[in-house]
Design a protein around this motif. Structure first.
Motif, PDB file in Angstrom:
ATOM      1  N   GLY A 600       0.967  -1.481   0.092  1.00 40.39           N
ATOM      2  CA  GLY A 600      -0.028  -0.037  -0.075  1.00 40.39           C
ATOM      3  C   GLY A 600       0.738   1.193   0.111  1.00 40.39           C
ATOM      4  N   ILE A 601       1.917   1.116   0.505  1.00 42.68           N
ATOM      5  CA  ILE A 601       2.881   2.371   0.847  1.00 42.68           C
ATOM      6  C   ILE A 601       3.444   2.692  -0.714  1.00 42.68           C
ATOM      7  N   LEU A 602       3.862   1.532  -1.363  1.00 45.30           N
ATOM      8  CA  LEU A 602       4.254   1.826  -2.649  1.00 45.30           C
ATOM      9  C   LEU A 602       3.144   2.401  -3.702  1.00 45.30           C
ATOM     10  N   ALA A 603       2.008   1.877  -3.392  1.00 43.04           N
ATOM     11  CA  ALA A 603       0.933   2.052  -4.249  1.00 43.04           C
ATOM     12  C   ALA A 603       0.410   3.800  -4.232  1.00 43.04           C
ATOM     13  N   THR A 604       0.550   4.069  -2.734  1.00 40.18           N
ATOM     14  CA  THR A 604       0.016   5.441  -2.405  1.00 40.18           C
ATOM     15  C   THR A 604       1.391   6.570  -2.605  1.00 40.18           C
ATOM     16  N   THR A 605       2.621   6.335  -3.101  1.00 32.72           N
ATOM     17  CA  THR A 605       3.644   7.291  -3.228  1.00 32.72           C
ATOM     18  C   THR A 605       4.055   7.186  -4.387  1.00 32.72           C
ATOM     19  N   GLU A 606       3.346   6.527  -5.486  1.00 32.66           N
ATOM     20  CA  GLU A 606       3.373   6.644  -7.000  1.00 32.66           C
ATOM     21  C   GLU A 606       3.299   7.988  -7.429  1.00 32.66           C
ATOM     22  N   ALA A 607       4.163   8.526  -8.152  1.00 34.72           N
ATOM     23  CA  ALA A 607       4.373  10.002  -8.669  1.00 34.72           C
ATOM     24  C   ALA A 607       2.973  10.321  -9.269  1.00 34.72           C
ATOM     25  N   ALA A 608       2.571   9.224  -9.979  1.00 34.35           N
ATOM     26  CA  ALA A 608       1.117   9.593 -10.834  1.00 34.35           C
ATOM     27  C   ALA A 608       0.034   9.901  -9.860  1.00 34.35           C
ATOM     28  N   ARG A 609       0.125   9.489  -8.624  1.00 28.88           N
ATOM     29  CA  ARG A 609      -1.077   9.931  -7.755  1.00 28.88           C
ATOM     30  C   ARG A 609      -0.987  11.302  -7.185  1.00 28.88           C
ATOM     31  N   TRP A 610       0.287  12.001  -7.672  1.00 26.88           N
ATOM     32  CA  TRP A 610       0.311  13.282  -6.855  1.00 26.88           C
ATOM     33  C   TRP A 610      -0.637  14.247  -6.512  1.00 26.88           C
ATOM     34  N   MET A 611      -1.678  14.350  -7.501  1.00 22.72           N
ATOM     35  CA  MET A 611      -2.668  15.251  -7.392  1.00 22.72           C
ATOM     36  C   MET A 611      -3.878  14.653  -6.810  1.00 22.72           C
ATOM     37  N   LYS A 612      -3.988  13.302  -6.370  1.00 23.07           N
ATOM     38  CA  LYS A 612      -4.919  12.830  -5.633  1.00 23.07           C
ATOM     39  C   LYS A 612      -4.989  12.665  -4.361  1.00 23.07           C
ATOM     40  N   VAL A 613      -6.442  12.640  -3.731  1.00 17.23           N
ATOM     41  CA  VAL A 613      -6.144  12.615  -2.064  1.00 17.23           C
ATOM     42  C   VAL A 613      -5.593  11.342  -1.565  1.00 17.23           C
ATOM     43  N   GLY A 614      -5.360  10.167  -2.379  1.00 20.16           N
ATOM     44  CA  GLY A 614      -4.855   9.254  -1.774  1.00 20.16           C
ATOM     45  C   GLY A 614      -3.398   9.098  -1.877  1.00 20.16           C
ATOM     46  N   TYR A 615      -2.681  10.202  -2.427  1.00 22.00           N
ATOM     47  CA  TYR A 615      -1.133  10.251  -2.482  1.00 22.00           C
ATOM     48  C   TYR A 615      -0.708  10.523  -1.026  1.00 22.00           C
ATOM     49  N   MET A 616       0.317   9.803  -0.602  1.00 19.50           N
ATOM     50  CA  MET A 616       1.039  10.047   0.679  1.00 19.50           C
ATOM     51  C   MET A 616       2.614  10.371   0.422  1.00 19.50           C
ATOM     52  N   PRO A 617       3.127  11.191   1.158  1.00 24.86           N
ATOM     53  CA  PRO A 617       2.250  11.782   2.428  1.00 24.86           C
ATOM     54  C   PRO A 617       1.637  12.846   1.915  1.00 24.86           C
ATOM     55  N   ARG A 618       0.297  13.100   2.377  1.00 26.93           N
ATOM     56  CA  ARG A 618      -0.559  14.295   1.997  1.00 26.93           C
ATOM     57  C   ARG A 618       0.091  15.685   2.095  1.00 26.93           C
ATOM     58  N   THR A 619       0.939  15.743   3.038  1.00 25.11           N
ATOM     59  CA  THR A 619       1.754  17.024   3.181  1.00 25.11           C
ATOM     60  C   THR A 619       2.791  17.294   2.037  1.00 25.11           C
ATOM     61  N   ARG A 620       3.057  16.182   1.219  1.00 23.74           N
ATOM     62  CA  ARG A 620       3.885  16.465  -0.106  1.00 23.74           C
ATOM     63  C   ARG A 620       5.222  16.985   0.177  1.00 23.74           C
ATOM     64  N   ASP A 621       5.762  16.703   1.373  1.00 19.87           N
ATOM     65  CA  ASP A 621       6.889  17.323   1.774  1.00 19.87           C
ATOM     66  C   ASP A 621       8.064  16.222   1.948  1.00 19.87           C
ATOM     67  N   MET A 622       7.750  15.163   1.447  1.00 21.53           N
ATOM     68  CA  MET A 622       9.049  14.137   1.098  1.00 21.53           C
ATOM     69  C   MET A 622       9.777  14.177   0.008  1.00 21.53           C
ATOM     70  N   SER A 623      11.179  14.735   0.148  1.00 23.26           N
ATOM     71  CA  SER A 623      12.068  14.854  -0.981  1.00 23.26           C
ATOM     72  C   SER A 623      12.168  13.546  -1.775  1.00 23.26           C
ATOM     73  N   SER A 624      12.769  13.651  -2.948  1.00 26.74           N
ATOM     74  CA  SER A 624      13.086  12.451  -4.041  1.00 26.74           C
ATOM     75  C   SER A 624      13.783  11.460  -3.322  1.00 26.74           C
ATOM     76  N   SER A 625      14.989  12.070  -2.490  1.00 27.74           N
ATOM     77  CA  SER A 625      16.037  11.008  -2.054  1.00 27.74           C
ATOM     78  C   SER A 625      15.197  10.387  -0.679  1.00 27.74           C
ATOM     79  N   ARG A 626      14.403  10.800  -0.098  1.00 24.02           N
ATOM     80  CA  ARG A 626      13.736   9.995   1.181  1.00 24.02           C
ATOM     81  C   ARG A 626      12.672   9.175   0.591  1.00 24.02           C
ATOM     82  N   LEU A 627      11.948   9.708  -0.524  1.00 28.91           N
ATOM     83  CA  LEU A 627      11.056   8.768  -1.139  1.00 28.91           C
ATOM     84  C   LEU A 627      11.614   7.489  -1.846  1.00 28.91           C
TER      85      LEU A 627
END
Length: 638
Positions: A600-627
């Motif tokens: 589920g973590i892999l699915a919700t952190t897909e870049a294609a979901r960035w505009m959706k409510v299901g994207y995580m973290p919803r705060t959108r402050d996780m950098s590319s290296s940490r992601l």
């Protein structure tokens, strides 16, 4: 043009916003830890280092921190020796999940032309069938570009919007991301702090496959979609005292705020290219000159307030968007109400030098009528020969004139607009491409003058000013990063340091603009009137390649060195401590829970979901290296 074409559909109601507040740092710079905190005594009260996206725990264990953050604590007041205050460090909504829902709004007025406003169904006017239609969201949510305060900071995402009535769907589809702007702390003359504030938001919905746009009059081939503009104001939380908030926290409950919302749907025309704000002519006021009645409490300076901006369009007729302009008056006696504050007659005037003509009186004090027409006022000047004569002068401008106070809004010489109001970059990135609507794009600014868009060839040089806006207790001063910027030219920034940066713009700037310090910019009139872009540069200050089987892969797999302990310390700890809304779903401090939810973590952190409510973290402050580190661990355990 922009919001000013017909037909228009206007709605009013309430909405709930449910932000998580542990990352807000509203007290930074104003309160510090007392002497009893030993090595941390004197540190500012701020639970997140926004620059590095790390929780500040002041030496506490995770369990100690979470318990401490939810209870009122004693802090020293900066600049007031010996004075203390009881504050809940996590603020008023620790368990908030960033939702934007529980919409209770419906269409109350439709308009087919100048003066043609309907509030009752008329069989001869098909558009009136929308009266009473209910607005709803499926997947509305909010998040700040930077939680410490850098307007335009709050982003509004709407996965799906529906406008329907009696089984008939008039609108259904996804919208572009909106960003709050023209943040006005003078919105209410009888409420203080956030309760006295309001903000302006603008989205577009396109005629894409799957979208439903079944509004009479919108089938014109020159109409390519729908504009949604709304104004949010009078936020009210259910729990407001420390005891009430602590009682909610003891049950791990959230504390959403209910706000009033008024808005308009209007046609999006094929020739439009600005999707974040109406274009035309901007009127502002930089002085607080409107007095408020004795006994009222507001955010004004000595009881004086100013109007928020208004945008005007002069085509065959004059239209002005006053959705956020005029203040309200919240009253509880004899019953709760929130009508407009009537401070006297106001006229819209056109002028050129010493010659002027009245366009018409603005009936702002009639709240019911204003709501019904979406706070867009139209003036037919076909028989107004004096106004027509003044408008022949290419230097003619518009202003609002009060019967005794004089000019209370005046047109700016230059109106700066951008489609990139809240954007992201990566530390050590290109500095010219930014994440905005889910994909990378350059950041540019457009300029309007006297209602006309200026090309790069006929626009004077633009100065781009930059503030470092965090940490909030010690932000930076304005520096000019470009003095010869042109409309449409990509803005280039230095991404060597993470953090949040605000950009504002000027042409032949008047004295005092921009103010030297961001601490001044973040208050009226600048926070309300000045153009701005908020940029978050996410930290990539650590090389994690040692934790990957093959570091050259775009999506690597973690090796034996990538333990859960490493992942928790480098990535998950901040989210576990500051956003407990996720605990019922996945406990970020538990290796077993994270293993069970790895797919589920892999699915919700897909870049294609960035505009959706299901994207995580919803705060959108996780950098590319940490992601990348998080996803590598998930692939390892799977």
């Amino acid at each position: 043009m922009s919001l000013f074409d017909f037909p228009r559909i206007n709605f009013k109601g309430t909405i709930q916003l449910n932000p998580g507040t542990a990352n807000n740092d509203d007290y930074a710079g104003a309160y510090t830890l007392p002497d009893s905190w030993g090595p941390y005594a004197g540190d500012t009260l701020a639970l997140i280092d926004s620059k590095l996206v790390q929780a500040r725990t002041y030496g506490m264990s995770d369990d100690e921190f979470r318990a401490w953050a939810q209870k009122a604590q004693t802090f020293n007041q900066v600049g007031q020796p010996g004075q203390t205050r009881q504050i809940i460090p996590a603020e008023w909504n620790y368990y908030g999940g960033m939702e934007m829902d529980d919409v209770a709004a419906q269409v109350i007025g439709v308009q087919t032309g100048v003066g043609q406003v309907y509030s009752k169904v008329d069989a001869s006017v098909p558009l009136t069938n929308l009266l009473g239609a209910a607005l709803s969201f499926s997947g509305g949510h909010i998040t700040d570009v930077n939680s410490e305060g850098s307007p335009p900071a709050t982003q509004f995402f709407i996965d799906g919007l529906t406008l329907a009535k009696g089984g008939i769907t008039f609108l259904n589809g996804s919208l572009s991301k909106g960003a709050c702007q023209w943040l006005n702390f003078y919105r209410n003359i009888n409420l203080t702090a956030d309760g006295g504030a309001g903000g302006y938001v603008y989205h577009v919905m396109r005629k894409n496959p799957g979208a439903i746009i079944a509004i009479p009059g919108f089938n014109d081939p020159n109409i390519v979609g729908v504009i949604l503009r709304y104004y949010l104001f009078r936020p009210m939380e259910n729990a407001t005292t420390n005891d009430q908030i602590e009682a909610l926290y003891s049950q791990q409950k959230n504390n959403p705020a209910t706000l009033e919302i008024v808005g308009t749907f209007a046609p999006l025309m094929a020739d439009e290219h600005i999707f974040t704000i109406p274009t035309g002519r901007l009127m502002v006021c930089n002085q607080t000159q409107i007095p408020t009645p004795a006994g009222t409490q507001n955010n004004g300076n000595n009881g004086l307030i100013a109007l928020a901006p208004a945008v005007l369009s002069n085509q065959e007729f004059i239209s002005v968007d006053f959705a956020g302009t005029f203040p309200d008056w919240y009253k509880t006696v004899p019953q709760p109400s929130n009508s407009k504050y009537d401070f006297g007659p106001v006229n819209l005037v056109v002028y050129a030098g010493s010659v002027s003509a009245i366009i018409g009186e603005v009936g702002y004090a009639n709240t019911t009528q204003g709501d019904m027409q979406g706070w867009i006022f139209d003036f037919d000047i076909g028989s107004n020969s004096e106004a027509q004569q003044v408008l022949k002068n290419k230097a003619a401008k518009f202003k609002l004139v009060h019967s005794t106070l004089g000019d209370i809004l005046d047109e700016t010489d230059y109106y700066f607009v951008s489609n990139q109001q809240g954007i992201y970059a990566e530390q050590f990135g290109t500095g010219s491409m930014f994440l905005n609507q889910g994909t990378q794009e350059p950041a540019t600014v457009s300029v309007f003058s006297y209602g006309q868009e200026l090309s790069a060839d006929n626009c004077p040089p633009i100065t781009v000013w930059q503030y470092r806006s965090i940490p909030l207790q010690d932000p930076g001063n304005a520096i000019a990063i470009s003095t010869n910027q042109k409309p449409g030219q990509p803005i280039v920034v230095d991404t060597s340091q993470p953090g949040n940066f605000l950009f504002t713009f000027s042409i032949n700037a008047p004295a005092g603009f921009p103010p030297a310090s961001y601490s001044t910019f973040m208050f009226p009139p600048f926070i309300t009137n000045a153009p701005s872009i908020s940029l978050r540069i996410l930290p990539n200050n650590e090389d994690f390649s040692q934790y990957y089987v093959d570091p050259t892969q775009l999506e690597p797999v973690g090796n034996d060195l990538l333990t859960f302990e490493i992942l928790y310390e480098k990535v998950l700890r901040t989210y576990y401590l500051l956003y407990p809304v996720m605990i019922p779903y996945v406990k970020f401090d538990s290796e077993q829970s994270c293993r069970e939810n790895a797919k589920g973590i892999l699915a919700t952190t897909e870049a294609a979901r960035w505009m959706k409510v299901g994207y995580m973290p919803r705060t959108r402050d996780m950098s590319s290296s940490r992601l990348k580190l998080l996803r590598a661990w998930c692939r390892k355990v799977l």
